[in-house]
Design a protein around this motif. Structure first.
Motif, mmCIF file in Angstrom:
data_model
loop_
_atom_site.group_PDB
_atom_site.id
_atom_site.type_symbol
_atom_site.label_atom_id
_atom_site.label_comp_id
_atom_site.label_asym_id
_atom_site.label_seq_id
_atom_site.Cartn_x
_atom_site.Cartn_y
_atom_site.Cartn_z
ATOM 1 N N LEU A 1 111.135 42.122 56.742
ATOM 2 C CA LEU A 1 109.959 42.904 56.374
ATOM 3 C C LEU A 1 108.879 42.060 55.703
ATOM 4 C CD1 LEU A 1 108.914 45.779 56.532
ATOM 5 C CD2 LEU A 1 109.981 46.247 54.325
ATOM 6 N N LEU A 2 109.267 41.181 54.762
ATOM 7 C CA LEU A 2 108.283 40.370 54.032
ATOM 8 C C LEU A 2 107.401 39.523 54.949
ATOM 9 C CD1 LEU A 2 107.026 39.217 51.475
ATOM 10 C CD2 LEU A 2 109.007 37.688 51.241
ATOM 11 N N PRO A 3 107.950 38.801 55.925
ATOM 12 C CA PRO A 3 107.074 38.023 56.818
ATOM 13 C C PRO A 3 106.086 38.892 57.588
ATOM 14 C CG PRO A 3 109.363 37.340 57.063
ATOM 15 C CD PRO A 3 109.375 38.596 56.251
ATOM 16 N N ILE A 4 106.516 40.069 57.978
ATOM 17 C CA ILE A 4 105.624 40.969 58.726
ATOM 18 C C ILE A 4 104.489 41.446 57.844
ATOM 19 C CG2 ILE A 4 105.503 43.181 59.938
ATOM 20 C CD1 ILE A 4 108.513 42.745 60.613
ATOM 21 N N ILE A 5 104.826 41.874 56.630
ATOM 22 C CA ILE A 5 103.790 42.347 55.700
ATOM 23 C C ILE A 5 102.808 41.232 55.383
ATOM 24 C CG2 ILE A 5 103.363 43.329 53.412
ATOM 25 C CD1 ILE A 5 104.731 45.209 55.336
ATOM 26 N N HIS A 6 103.328 40.025 55.203
ATOM 27 C CA HIS A 6 102.447 38.882 54.921
ATOM 28 C C HIS A 6 101.485 38.632 56.069
ATOM 29 C CE1 HIS A 6 100.850 35.010 54.050
ATOM 30 N NE2 HIS A 6 101.645 34.363 54.890
ATOM 31 N N GLU A 7 102.009 38.673 57.286
ATOM 32 C CA GLU A 7 101.150 38.427 58.453
ATOM 33 C C GLU A 7 100.059 39.483 58.559
ATOM 34 O OE1 GLU A 7 101.059 35.911 60.543
ATOM 35 O OE2 GLU A 7 102.670 34.903 59.448
ATOM 36 N N VAL A 8 100.420 40.728 58.302
ATOM 37 C CA VAL A 8 99.440 41.819 58.424
ATOM 38 C C VAL A 8 98.383 41.726 57.323
ATOM 39 C CG1 VAL A 8 99.132 44.325 58.325
ATOM 40 C CG2 VAL A 8 101.073 43.357 59.570
ATOM 41 N N THR A 9 98.821 41.559 56.080
ATOM 42 C CA THR A 9 97.877 41.550 54.950
ATOM 43 C C THR A 9 97.051 40.271 54.903
ATOM 44 O OG1 THR A 9 99.634 40.687 53.506
ATOM 45 C CG2 THR A 9 99.282 43.072 53.523
ATOM 46 N N ALA A 10 97.540 39.191 55.503
ATOM 47 C CA ALA A 10 96.790 37.934 55.512
ATOM 48 C C ALA A 10 95.462 38.098 56.231
ATOM 49 C CB ALA A 10 97.610 36.829 56.169
ATOM 50 N N THR A 11 95.408 39.011 57.200
ATOM 51 C CA THR A 11 94.156 39.267 57.920
ATOM 52 C C THR A 11 93.090 39.868 57.010
ATOM 53 O OG1 THR A 11 94.900 41.475 58.599
ATOM 54 C CG2 THR A 11 95.426 39.638 60.056
ATOM 55 N N GLY B 1 92.957 38.834 53.793
ATOM 56 C CA GLY B 1 92.781 37.838 52.742
ATOM 57 C C GLY B 1 93.685 38.010 51.539
ATOM 58 N N VAL B 2 94.795 38.704 51.691
ATOM 59 C CA VAL B 2 95.723 38.910 50.575
ATOM 60 C C VAL B 2 96.616 37.677 50.434
ATOM 61 C CG1 VAL B 2 97.591 40.333 49.653
ATOM 62 C CG2 VAL B 2 95.723 41.398 50.935
ATOM 63 N N PRO B 3 96.665 37.046 49.241
ATOM 64 C CA PRO B 3 97.523 35.872 49.045
ATOM 65 C C PRO B 3 98.994 36.231 49.216
ATOM 66 C CG PRO B 3 95.940 36.107 47.240
ATOM 67 C CD PRO B 3 95.897 37.379 48.028
ATOM 68 N N VAL B 4 99.781 35.279 49.687
ATOM 69 C CA VAL B 4 101.190 35.539 49.914
ATOM 70 C C VAL B 4 101.923 35.837 48.601
ATOM 71 C CG1 VAL B 4 101.806 33.085 49.786
ATOM 72 C CG2 VAL B 4 103.275 34.673 51.046
ATOM 73 N N GLU B 5 101.473 35.217 47.483
ATOM 74 C CA GLU B 5 102.100 35.498 46.194
ATOM 75 C C GLU B 5 101.985 36.970 45.830
ATOM 76 O OE1 GLU B 5 100.508 31.248 45.962
ATOM 77 O OE2 GLU B 5 99.858 33.192 46.717
ATOM 78 N N SER B 6 100.837 37.564 46.108
ATOM 79 C CA SER B 6 100.628 38.981 45.794
ATOM 80 C C SER B 6 101.573 39.864 46.595
ATOM 81 C CB SER B 6 99.172 39.377 46.089
ATOM 82 O OG SER B 6 98.276 38.672 45.239
ATOM 83 N N VAL B 7 101.804 39.475 47.835
ATOM 84 C CA VAL B 7 102.726 40.235 48.678
ATOM 85 C C VAL B 7 104.140 40.175 48.103
ATOM 86 C CG1 VAL B 7 103.718 40.442 50.988
ATOM 87 C CG2 VAL B 7 101.314 39.802 50.728
ATOM 88 N N VAL B 8 104.551 38.980 47.697
ATOM 89 C CA VAL B 8 105.885 38.815 47.122
ATOM 90 C C VAL B 8 106.036 39.634 45.856
ATOM 91 C CG1 VAL B 8 107.477 37.182 46.030
ATOM 92 C CG2 VAL B 8 106.252 36.527 48.110
ATOM 93 N N TYR B 9 105.044 39.567 44.963
ATOM 94 C CA TYR B 9 105.141 40.280 43.689
ATOM 95 C C TYR B 9 105.237 41.785 43.893
ATOM 96 C CZ TYR B 9 103.830 35.854 41.495
ATOM 97 O OH TYR B 9 103.800 34.547 41.072
ATOM 98 N N ALA B 10 104.374 42.334 44.730
ATOM 99 C CA ALA B 10 104.377 43.780 44.949
ATOM 100 C C ALA B 10 105.691 44.247 45.561
ATOM 101 C CB ALA B 10 103.202 44.178 45.847
ATOM 102 N N MET B 11 106.166 43.519 46.553
ATOM 103 C CA MET B 11 107.393 43.929 47.234
ATOM 104 C C MET B 11 108.626 43.734 46.351
ATOM 105 S SD MET B 11 106.756 42.709 51.199
ATOM 106 C CE MET B 11 108.361 43.321 51.688
ATOM 107 N N ALA B 12 108.664 42.625 45.602
ATOM 108 C CA ALA B 12 109.827 42.359 44.744
ATOM 109 C C ALA B 12 109.892 43.328 43.575
ATOM 110 C CB ALA B 12 109.787 40.914 44.239
#
Length: 439
Positions: A361-371, A373-384
């Motif tokens: 799930l995390l790689p998919i969310i990162h790929e989608v939100t990267a479009t 401009g969401v930093p990958v760190e933000s994705v990790v923090y929110a999901m974790a």
């Protein structure tokens, strides 16, 4: 097709567990098999999935077997009674103080990041206190689950380790920004404990008036420490109290520092307890026989859970579920998709394993939100942050099954009792992360 079948398998099992219609062994053994056959997998393929699942849980099951025997024998020897007396005197039978103490102890003990070790250390020590005060063991599990979920976000814990593997960012770097979240999280959970303690106090008072105290054994008064542990039966009192306690301490240290493999730690500890307290081989076999049913029952459940996890993960069902869950969300939420997933983190624990959540799930969310401009760190923090709170209310966590066995509780009832509160607690953690501008 895989997504639909996978969801039906999970929903069916969770429903059966929550309603108590079948035992965990039956539901987790039969339902995945039926689902895999419907999905078109052959018998040989399902057997391969099953064996892969068993490999994942074999170490845990071995540890459970020897750990449950170890702590059950120590409990029979009343080794923990002095500790309970001391805690009772400190709390003066105050239910609220006991609840807060449970939360804080769980946070400290779980610094090693091992859920199984934390349950093994705390539950045997606190469960007698809860029973003596008439407190629900499900409250103990709820408080521990919340506190442990916060502390699970350490670099040596599974979630950040998986996140680091996916993102390439060092786990210790990710953790540095999460330390304030953990501090506030423990404080919030302590506040929750006060509220839950007040509620439990009222429940106990009403139950005493009505003469219905399902969790109470014999004692309810503040003079508990003086009266509740009196027993003239010399044969059940430990002859080597400090030696037995020393074994517990050594076992805990060995677990915390990883000196030996966890199953081997408890295998050695059990052997020493038997030799010290029951020198004759016949006595040793008799005491093992008394506690074997509980240990074997727990191991059987763990192996059934292995079959369940093996079939769902190896067949690709879990990955398919994770991908399709993202597709049903509105496209306008791309920039905040990671926060939305974080808010769904606790219920997602009932539908995906930890591996599926972070590796699929995390790689998919990162790929989608990267479009957006969401930093990958933000994705990790929110999901974790959103997901970790629910770690120990999930049937996918082997440690949770260990807690059920140690506390003598039911998984379905644990879910009903704790799920809503833990999900609410995850929202408070996400709010802290938002205020700290982590996403």
């Amino acid at each position: 097709m895989l997504t639909l079948i996978g969801i039906l398998i999970i929903v069916t099992i969770v429903t059966l567990l929550m309603t108590g219609k079948t035992s965990p062994i039956v539901s987790m053994s039969i339902i995945p098999l039926i689902g895999a056959l419907i999905a078109g997998f052959s018998i040989s393929e399902i057997s391969t999935f099953f064996e892969a699942g068993l490999m994942k849980v074999s170490k845990v099951a071995t540890m459970f077997l020897f750990a449950i025997l170890f702590f059950s024998i120590l409990k029979e020897l009343r080794v923990f009674d002095p500790m309970i007396k001391t805690m009772v005197r400190m709390t003066r039978g105050n239910v609220i103080v006991v609840a807060v103490m449970t939360t804080l102890i769980a946070a400290v003990v779980h610094l090693d990041g091992s859920g199984a070790a934390t349950f093994l250390i705390i539950i045997p020590a606190l469960l007698p206190l809860y029973r003596k005060l008439g407190m629900s063991p499900y409250l103990m599990l709820l408080l521990m689950a919340g506190s442990m979920g916060v502390m699970n976000m350490v670099p040596w814990g599974g979630p950040l380790g998986r996140s680091a593997a996916v993102t390439g960012i060092d786990a210790s770097v990710l953790w540095q920004s999460l330390i304030p979240v953990q501090i506030f999280g423990v404080m919030i959970m302590a506040g929750f404990a006060v509220i839950f303690g007040m509620r439990e106090q009222r429940r106990i008072a009403v139950a005493r008036l009505n003469g219905t105290t399902p969790f109470e054994l014999d004692c309810m008064a503040t003079d508990l420490a003086d009266d509740c542990f009196d027993d003239d039966s010399e044969e059940i009192k430990p002859k080597y109290l400090w030696v037995n306690l020393g074994l517990v301490v050594i076992a805990v240290i060995a677990l915390a520092f990883g000196l030996f493999s966890a199953p081997y730690v408890f295998m050695i500890a059990l052997s020493l307890v038997l030799v010290i307290n029951f020198p004759k081989p016949k006595q040793q076999m008799e005491v093992i026989s008394r506690h074997a049913p509980q240990a074997l029952s727990m191991v059987a459940i763990i192996f059934a859970a292995g079959a369940f996890l093996g079939i769902l993960s190896e067949s690709g069902m879990l990955k398919s579920i994770a991908i399709d869950l993202i597709r049903i969300l509105p496209s306008g939420w791309v920039g905040s998709l990671h926060i939305m997933v974080g808010m769904l983190g606790v219920p997602l624990d009932l539908f995906t394993s930890t591996d599926a959540y972070y590796f699929a799930l995390l790689p998919i969310i990162h790929e989608v939100t990267a479009t957006a401009g969401v930093p990958v760190e933000s994705v990790v923090y929110a999901m974790a942050i959103g997901n970790n709170a629910g770690t120990f209310v999930s049937p996918f966590s082997p440690a949770t099954w260990l807690a059920m066995g140690l506390a003598g509780t039911d998984m379905g009832r644990h879910l009903r009792y704790s799920f809503g509160w833990i999900w609410l607690f995850s929202f408070s953690l996400l709010a802290v992360g938002f205020l700290l501008k982590l996403y």
